[in-house]
Design a protein around this motif. Structure first.
Motif, short mmCIF file in Angstrom:
data_model
loop_
_atom_site.label_atom_id
_atom_site.label_comp_id
_atom_site.label_asym_id
_atom_site.label_seq_id
_atom_site.Cartn_x
_atom_site.Cartn_y
_atom_site.Cartn_z
N ASN A 126 39.87 49.61 29.00
CA ASN A 126 40.46 48.85 27.52
C ASN A 126 40.77 47.53 27.72
N HIS A 127 41.21 47.13 26.76
CA HIS A 127 41.30 45.60 26.65
C HIS A 127 42.42 45.07 25.43
N ALA A 128 42.73 43.99 25.38
CA ALA A 128 43.41 43.32 24.34
C ALA A 128 42.82 42.14 24.07
N VAL A 129 42.99 41.64 22.76
CA VAL A 129 42.55 40.18 22.52
C VAL A 129 43.92 39.56 22.46
N VAL A 130 44.01 38.24 23.09
CA VAL A 130 45.19 37.51 23.14
C VAL A 130 44.46 36.14 23.02
N ASP A 131 45.06 35.29 22.08
CA ASP A 131 44.71 34.06 21.97
C ASP A 131 43.10 33.76 21.83
N GLY A 132 42.40 34.65 21.35
CA GLY A 132 40.86 34.73 21.30
C GLY A 132 40.05 35.09 22.33
N ALA A 133 40.86 35.54 23.41
CA ALA A 133 40.31 35.98 24.45
C ALA A 133 40.32 37.36 25.06
N LEU A 134 39.58 38.13 25.80
CA LEU A 134 39.73 39.33 26.09
C LEU A 134 40.58 39.45 27.31
N ILE A 135 41.56 40.41 27.41
CA ILE A 135 42.33 40.65 28.69
C ILE A 135 42.17 41.91 28.91
N ILE A 136 41.72 41.91 30.48
CA ILE A 136 41.32 43.38 30.95
C ILE A 136 41.94 43.62 32.27
N HIS A 137 42.47 44.71 32.61
CA HIS A 137 43.13 44.73 33.97
C HIS A 137 42.37 45.57 34.79
N CYS A 138 42.60 45.57 35.97
CA CYS A 138 41.95 46.47 36.99
C CYS A 138 42.59 46.25 38.48
N ALA A 139 42.16 47.05 39.28
CA ALA A 139 42.76 47.04 40.65
C ALA A 139 42.36 45.59 41.27
N THR A 140 42.96 45.14 42.40
CA THR A 140 42.91 43.82 43.12
C THR A 140 41.86 43.89 44.10
N VAL A 141 41.01 44.88 44.24
CA VAL A 141 39.84 44.77 44.92
C VAL A 141 38.81 45.94 44.11
N GLY A 142 37.49 45.47 44.23
CA GLY A 142 36.74 46.64 43.95
C GLY A 142 35.35 46.02 43.37
N HIS A 143 34.51 46.78 42.95
CA HIS A 143 33.05 46.35 42.37
C HIS A 143 33.12 45.42 41.50
N LYS A 144 33.90 45.60 40.35
CA LYS A 144 34.05 44.63 39.36
C LYS A 144 34.41 43.24 39.73
N LEU A 145 35.60 42.99 40.69
CA LEU A 145 35.76 41.90 41.14
C LEU A 145 34.92 41.11 42.11
N ALA A 146 34.30 42.04 42.82
CA ALA A 146 33.27 41.70 43.88
C ALA A 146 32.02 40.85 43.10
#
Length: 158
Positions: free
Chosen positions: A47-67
């Motif tokens: 899920n996401h939010a749009v803040v100041d024209g940018a996408l904001i996404i959260h996730c765990a502090t380690v994992g496939h996405k961050l790698a």
């Protein structure tokens, strides 16, 4: 290098920029696509939010996405707000947006907190106390990405 530009084949279904961004703001979730060091794509619903024209996404502090993002911060994001099969027409009614951008991991605690709070309030606006409580509890174990949108296209069949 700028985001890729492939014209929409069905120009009659292309949305204006303002409506495209409105669709992105309305969508409750989307699929974030990244690529790893070996060239393998990885797409994950978030899920996401749009803040100041940018996408904001959260996730765990380690994992496939961050790698993947550590290797290549360029992303694509697809969100759909309408998807209805029309069996009698062998067609689909839809409205969607595709975003190309560059993801940045937020490291400043105040900036991270503000972005995560905006995301929380997007889905729980009537419960700001819950958002704040969870932020205090989970901020240290939550990563926050800001995707600067370089290009967004919207398309719909009404």
């Amino acid at each position: 290098m700028s985001a890729p530009h492939h014209p929409i084949r069905r120009r009659d279904r292309a949305l204006e920029e303002k409506e495209t961004l409105r669709l992105l703001e309305e969508a409750e979730w989307g699929v974030l696509a990244t690529v790893d060091a070996d060239g393998w794509p990885y797409a994950v619903p978030v899920n996401h939010a749009v803040v100041d024209g940018a996408l904001i996404i959260h996730c765990a502090t380690v994992g496939h996405k961050l790698a993947n993002l550590a290797f290549n911060p360029k992303v694509s994001y697809c969100a759909v707000t309408v998807a209805e099969a029309l069996p009698a027409e062998l067609a689909t009614r839809y409205a969607s947006v595709v975003v190309f951008g560059v993801a940045q991991l937020l490291t400043d605690e105040a900036e991270k907190r503000a972005a995560l709070r905006a995301l929380g309030l997007r889905f729980a606006a009537e419960h700001p106390e819950v958002v704040d409580r969870e932020l205090d509890k989970d901020l240290f174990r939550t990563a926050v990405l800001r995707v600067r949108i370089e290009r967004a296209t919207g398309k719909a069949r009404r």
